[in-house]
Scaffold this active site. Structure first.
Site, short mmCIF file in Angstrom:
data_model
loop_
_atom_site.label_atom_id
_atom_site.label_comp_id
_atom_site.label_asym_id
_atom_site.label_seq_id
_atom_site.Cartn_x
_atom_site.Cartn_y
_atom_site.Cartn_z
N ASP A 1 5.31 -1.76 -1.82
CA ASP A 1 4.93 -2.53 -1.26
C ASP A 1 3.72 -2.34 -0.30
OD1 ASP A 1 5.68 -1.68 1.59
OD2 ASP A 1 7.19 -2.20 0.82
N TYR A 2 3.50 -3.05 0.41
CA TYR A 2 1.45 -2.84 1.33
C TYR A 2 1.86 -1.47 2.65
CZ TYR A 2 -2.16 -4.02 3.95
OH TYR A 2 -3.85 -3.93 4.71
#
Length: 233
Positions: free
Chosen positions: A101-102
């Site tokens: 994820d980010y």
């Protein structure tokens, strides 16, 4: 060969994504739109996706990438955020083997070998993935025992994992976590289940394949031994 397997072997996308492309009416064979995932492809068939001819791949590329925090694992982002493809120096249509994820960083693999992507990401593979995790504050052995047995968070059941405390410093606890599922935000949600907040998350290994000293935002090709190892999993 079924259309989803053909598109995967050609490096277009994963089998699951291929099924989505077919359902959206974006795939045609010999000038006719494919209407179902059961379509078989022969040697003489010509396949198009979004009007572009699909060319079979004869030599696959395998890339290890050290994903930095602050980019998304997708080809484009509706919010205009930086993506992992902004870092990769290749003209090939490579797809990620799983995601980070980010706010997470570390080891990501990219390839146009759709069959390998399918094998490594299928739930039945249960390939161990190792992470270094930092959480706010300390953590009790009782909480670690709960995590090891598997937890449920917001109605989602997460499987057993291996977790050990590596140390505590500056108000943070540093742990090694090994999981075999790889669901979206899995580790963050696992720690949320024991009321702990993850502030750092880095994947360091997939199976025995380790990130090593590869710098953040850098990538390299896998050698023949590493590729052979992944195909043996």
């Amino acid at each position: 060969m079924r259309i989803n397997k053909y598109l995967a072997e050609c490096g277009v996308c994963s089998r699951r994504k291929a099924d989505e492309l077919v359902a959206e009416g974006r795939v045609s064979v010999n000038g006719r739109k494919v209407t179902g995932p059961g379509t078989d492809i022969g040697d003489r068939d010509v396949v198009f996706v979004d009007g572009k001819k699909v060319v079979p791949v004869t030599h696959y590329e395998y890339i290890m990438f050290n994903k930095p925090k602050g980019c998304v694992t997708t080809r484009s982002d509706e919010k205009g955020r930086k993506t992992v493809y902004d870092y990769l120096d290749t003209t090939r249509r490579l797809v990620p083997v799983g995601r980070l994820d980010y706010d997470s960083e570390g080891l990501l693999l990219f390839t146009d070998d759709g069959e390998l992507v399918h094998r490594l990401t299928h739930p039945s593979s249960e390939i161990p993935k190792t992470y270094i995790v930092k959480i706010e504050g300390g953590i009790q052995e009782s909480d670690l025992a709960i995590l090891r047995k598997g937890v449920t968070y917001e109605g989602v059941k997460y499987s057993r994992c291996k977790v050990k405390l590596l140390g505590e410093e500056n108000g943070l606890s540093r742990l090694e976590v090994i999981i075999t599922e790889g669901r979206n935000r899995e580790i963050r949600n696992m720690f949320s289940a024991v009321e702990k907040n993850v502030v750092f998350l880095k994947r360091t290994a997939i199976g025995a394949l380790r990130l090593g000293g590869l710098g953040r935002g850098s990538s390299r090709e896998l050698n023949d031994y590493e590729v052979g190892y992944l195909k043996s999993l």
